[in-house]
Design a protein around this motif. Structure first.
Motif, PDB file in Angstrom:
ATOM      1  N   ASN A   1       0.857  -1.190   0.000  1.00  0.00           N
ATOM      2  CA  ASN A   1       0.000   0.000   0.000  1.00  0.00           C
ATOM      3  C   ASN A   1       0.894   1.242   0.000  1.00  0.00           C
ATOM      4  OD1 ASN A   1      -2.141   1.720   0.220  1.00  0.00           O
ATOM      5  ND2 ASN A   1      -2.444   1.364   2.408  1.00  0.00           N
ATOM      6  N   ILE A   2       1.477   1.544  -1.164  1.00  0.00           N
ATOM      7  CA  ILE A   2       2.410   2.662  -1.283  1.00  0.00           C
ATOM      8  C   ILE A   2       1.736   3.755  -2.110  1.00  0.00           C
ATOM      9  CG2 ILE A   2       4.651   3.381  -2.203  1.00  0.00           C
ATOM     10  CD1 ILE A   2       5.634   0.544  -1.592  1.00  0.00           C
ATOM     11  N   THR A   3       1.827   4.975  -1.608  1.00  0.00           N
ATOM     12  CA  THR A   3       1.194   6.088  -2.315  1.00  0.00           C
ATOM     13  C   THR A   3       1.885   6.316  -3.654  1.00  0.00           C
ATOM     14  OG1 THR A   3       2.653   7.722  -1.312  1.00  0.00           O
ATOM     15  CG2 THR A   3       0.614   7.218  -0.124  1.00  0.00           C
ATOM     16  N   ASP A   4       1.155   6.927  -4.574  1.00  0.00           N
ATOM     17  CA  ASP A   4       1.697   7.176  -5.906  1.00  0.00           C
ATOM     18  C   ASP A   4       2.955   8.038  -5.868  1.00  0.00           C
ATOM     19  OD1 ASP A   4      -0.257   5.653  -7.122  1.00  0.00           O
ATOM     20  OD2 ASP A   4      -1.608   7.357  -7.459  1.00  0.00           O
ATOM     21  N   VAL A   5       3.024   8.943  -4.926  1.00  0.00           N
ATOM     22  CA  VAL A   5       4.166   9.841  -4.812  1.00  0.00           C
ATOM     23  C   VAL A   5       5.452   9.062  -4.506  1.00  0.00           C
ATOM     24  CG1 VAL A   5       5.120  11.757  -3.452  1.00  0.00           C
ATOM     25  CG2 VAL A   5       2.700  11.729  -4.034  1.00  0.00           C
TER      26      VAL A   5
ATOM     27  N   LYS B   1       5.957   5.675  -5.137  1.00  0.00           N
ATOM     28  CA  LYS B   1       6.134   4.419  -5.887  1.00  0.00           C
ATOM     29  C   LYS B   1       7.479   4.340  -6.599  1.00  0.00           C
ATOM     30  CE  LYS B   1       1.478   2.831  -6.321  1.00  0.00           C
ATOM     31  NZ  LYS B   1       0.441   2.267  -7.103  1.00  0.00           N
TER      32      LYS B   1
ATOM     33  N   ASN C   1       0.902   2.639   5.670  1.00  0.00           N
ATOM     34  CA  ASN C   1       1.836   3.415   4.867  1.00  0.00           C
ATOM     35  C   ASN C   1       3.267   3.225   5.356  1.00  0.00           C
ATOM     36  OD1 ASN C   1       2.315   5.158   7.063  1.00  0.00           O
ATOM     37  ND2 ASN C   1       0.538   6.391   6.525  1.00  0.00           N
TER      38      ASN C   1
END
Length: 180
Positions: free
Chosen positions: A21-25, A27, A159
Motif C-alpha cells: 500500500n504505497i502512495t503514488d508519490v 512508488k 503506509n
C-alpha cells in the motif's frame, strides 16, 4: 544469492504496484529502493559464503568479527545519510557501501589466513552439499520471514511511515543484542 537478487530486482515493480500500500508519490522511490536492496541482498550472500567457509575451516573469529564490522559500517553509513535527510534509496546505498567494504576486507583476510586452500571436487560430496543447502535455504527463508513478518504486514496494510516507527526501534534493539 543470485536467484534471490534476480527475483527481488525483477519483482520490485509488481510488489510496489500490486502488493504494498504505497502512495503514488513514493512508488518510484519504492521501486528504486527494492532494486538497490536486491544488490544488498547479493552482497550479503557473498559475505555469508565467506563466513560459512571460515566456519567450515574451524575459524570462528574472522566470521564473527566481519559480521559485526559489516553491521557497524552499514549502520554508520545509513545513520549518516539519515542525518543528512537522505531518501530511502540513499539509505540503502549506505547499507550496500558498508557491505561492500566489509566484503573487500573479509575477502582479503580470508585469503591471507587460509591461503593456499586446495579445492578438490568430489561429485558425491557436492551432491550431498546441494541436498543440504535446500534445508539451509528453507530454514533461512523461514527465519527471515518470521523476523520481518511485522514489517511485511505493515507494508501491505499501512503506509511507509508506520513501518519506520516499527522497524527502527526493532533493529536498534536487535543490533544492540548482537554486540553482546
Amino acid at each position: 544469492g543470485v536467484i534471490g537478487f534476480l527475483f527481488i530486482y525483477f519483482f520490485s515493480d509488481y510488489a510496489v504496484n500490486k502488493l504494498f500500500n504505497i502512495t503514488d508519490v513514493l512508488k518510484e522511490t519504492a521501486i528504486l529502493s527494492f532494486k538497490i536492496g536486491s544488490f544488498g541482498f547479493l552482497l550479503n550472500m557473498f559475505n555469508e559464503v565467506l563466513r560459512g567457509l571460515s566456519i567450515g575451516l574451524e575459524n570462528f573469529i574472522i566470521p564473527n568479527l566481519f559480521r559485526n564490522f559489516r553491521v557497524l559500517l552499514s549502520s554508520l553509513f545509513m545513520v549518516i545519510i539519515i542525518i543528512k535527510k537522505g531518501e530511502l534509496h540513499e539509505i540503502l546505498i549506505g547499507n550496500i557501501l558498508g557491505q561492500l567494504l566489509s566484503l573487500f576486507f573479509n575477502s582479503y583476510f580470508f585469503l591471507k589466513f587460509f591461503s593456499p586452500i586446495k579445492f578438490r571436487i568430489k561429485v558425491n560430496i557436492f551432491k550431498d552439499m546441494l541436498n543440504y543447502s535446500k534445508f539451509v535455504f528453507g530454514a533461512k527463508s523461514l527465519t527471515y520471514v518470521a523476523s520481518e513478518l511485522g514489517v511485511i504486514i505493515l507494508g501491505i496494510f499501512n503506509n511507509t511511515g508506520d513501518i519506520t516507527f516499527f522497524d527502527i526501534p526493532r533493529k536498534l534493539v536487535s543490533r544492540g543484542m548482537e554486540i553482546f
